[in-house]
Design an enzyme around this catalytic site. Structure first.
Site, PDB file in Angstrom:
ATOM      1  CG  ASN A 124      -1.575   1.327   1.310  1.00  0.00           C
ATOM      2  OD1 ASN A 124      -1.667   1.994   0.467  1.00  0.00           O
ATOM      3  ND2 ASN A 124      -2.306   1.478   2.470  1.00  0.00           N
ATOM      4  CE  LYS A 181      -0.061   3.116   4.900  1.00  0.00           C
ATOM      5  NZ  LYS A 181      -0.054   3.474   6.569  1.00  0.00           N
ATOM      6  CG  HIS A 195      -5.814   1.951   5.226  1.00  0.00           C
ATOM      7  ND1 HIS A 195      -5.353   2.702   6.043  1.00  0.00           N
ATOM      8  CD2 HIS A 195      -4.833   0.989   4.983  1.00  0.00           C
ATOM      9  CE1 HIS A 195      -4.159   2.534   6.420  1.00  0.00           C
ATOM     10  NE2 HIS A 195      -3.730   1.313   5.779  1.00  0.00           N
ATOM     11  CD  GLU A 219      -3.263   5.433   6.786  1.00  0.00           C
ATOM     12  OE1 GLU A 219      -2.978   5.349   5.632  1.00  0.00           O
ATOM     13  OE2 GLU A 219      -2.137   4.921   7.338  1.00  0.00           O
ATOM     14  CD  GLU A 221      -3.499  -2.614   7.425  1.00  0.00           C
ATOM     15  OE1 GLU A 221      -2.157  -2.423   7.004  1.00  0.00           O
ATOM     16  OE2 GLU A 221      -4.061  -1.620   6.882  1.00  0.00           O
ATOM     17  N   GLY A 247       2.551   2.247  10.776  1.00  0.00           N
ATOM     18  CA  GLY A 247       3.396   3.316  10.806  1.00  0.00           C
ATOM     19  C   GLY A 247       3.908   3.808  11.976  1.00  0.00           C
ATOM     20  CB  SER A 298       5.164  -1.962  12.347  1.00  0.00           C
ATOM     21  OG  SER A 298       4.685  -0.598  12.599  1.00  0.00           O
TER      22      SER A 298
END
Ligand code: 13P
Length: 255
Positions: A10, A12, A96, A98, A168, A174, A211
């Site tokens: 991904n 992003k 996702h 985000e 996730e 991250g 991560s």
């Protein structure tokens, strides 16, 4: 459970068209033949066409980071599943964290997006996961159940083979704080049991994300509940991405 490992990068909001093309060309020139791993990448929308052109005819698949539920219409800023199919995209991420946290997407609209992707012949990669607060207060399972409930309403038994789930944990995205092997194993087992309770014709495919890097990936992929990984940061560093692919090629397939 899949017959091959699945590794999804991904990107992003990184790698605009020129950088994406150069990354994809470098990846193609350095990647070794793949025996037991599917490798997919999700560039930003504006880089999708060019990346798809570079990877066309290669074993690597290209997909989107999000997809809308309508095939066309007055939906400013959204991307139609039909348009994605037209440019050769094979999958789309949906839900996702985000998108959920920063852009207010709900589990209901995420399921609509997943269903539209299926209808357009794309594989939806449905992302789910709990926040740190939810984990420490012991509500992880309830959160995952709520995130998946609308998916279960939308996805038929026949379609169940074409859905990929990505677990996730939000607190691991991250942050460099990968979930422990015990946490990954027990949470994936719970997701697999939820899926099994739907009596779908096909078993769940569950990736881990958060991560993932070349140091921790071999141990994660060795878990029998893990089909592969959804990778952010390490997927746009060519040396790390190639190492992750190599690790998947060397990790025995289970089942
Ligand atoms: P990182 O691998 O950078 O933690 O990101 C994970 C992720 O969000 C992939 O979708």
């Amino acid at each position: 459970m899949r017959s091959k490992h699945l590794l999804i990068g991904n990107w992003k909001m990184n790698l605009g068209p020129a950088q994406a093309v150069s990354f994809a060309e470098n990846l193609l020139s350095q990647i070794k033949p793949l025996a037991q791993t599917d490798v997919w990448v999700a560039p930003p929308t504006v880089s999708l066409c060019d990346t798809a052109r570079v990877l066309n005819g290669s074993p690597l698949a290209v997909g989107a980071q999000n997809v809308h539920w309508a095939s066309a219409g007055a939906f400013t800023g959204e991307t139609s599943p039909a348009f994605l199919s037209e440019i050769g995209a094979r999958f789309s991420l949906v839900g996702h964290s985000e998108r959920r946290t920063l852009f207010g997407e709900t589990s209901a609209t995420v399921a609509q997006r997943a269903k539209a992707a299926l209808d357009a012949g794309l594989t939806p990669v449905v992302c789910i996961g709990e926040t740190e607060h939810e984990r420490v207060t012991g509500v992880t399972e309830r959160v995952l159940e709520e995130q998946l409930a609308p998916i279960f309403e939308q996805v038929s038994s026949a379609e169940s083979a074409r859905v990929v789930l990505a677990y996730e944990p939000v607190w691991a995205i991250g942050t460099g704080r990968v979930a422990s092997l015990a946490e990954i194993q027990s949470t994936h087992a719970f997701i697999l049991s939820l899926w099994a309770s739907q009596r779908y014709a096909h078993e769940a495919v569950v990736l881990y994300g958060g991560s993932v890097n070349p140091q921790n990936f071999a141990d994660i992929l060795a878990l029998k509940e893990v089909d592969g990984a959804l990778v952010g940061g390490a997927s746009i560093k060519l040396d790390q991405w190639l190492q992750l692919i190599q690790i998947a090629e060397q990790t025995p397939l289970i089942g």
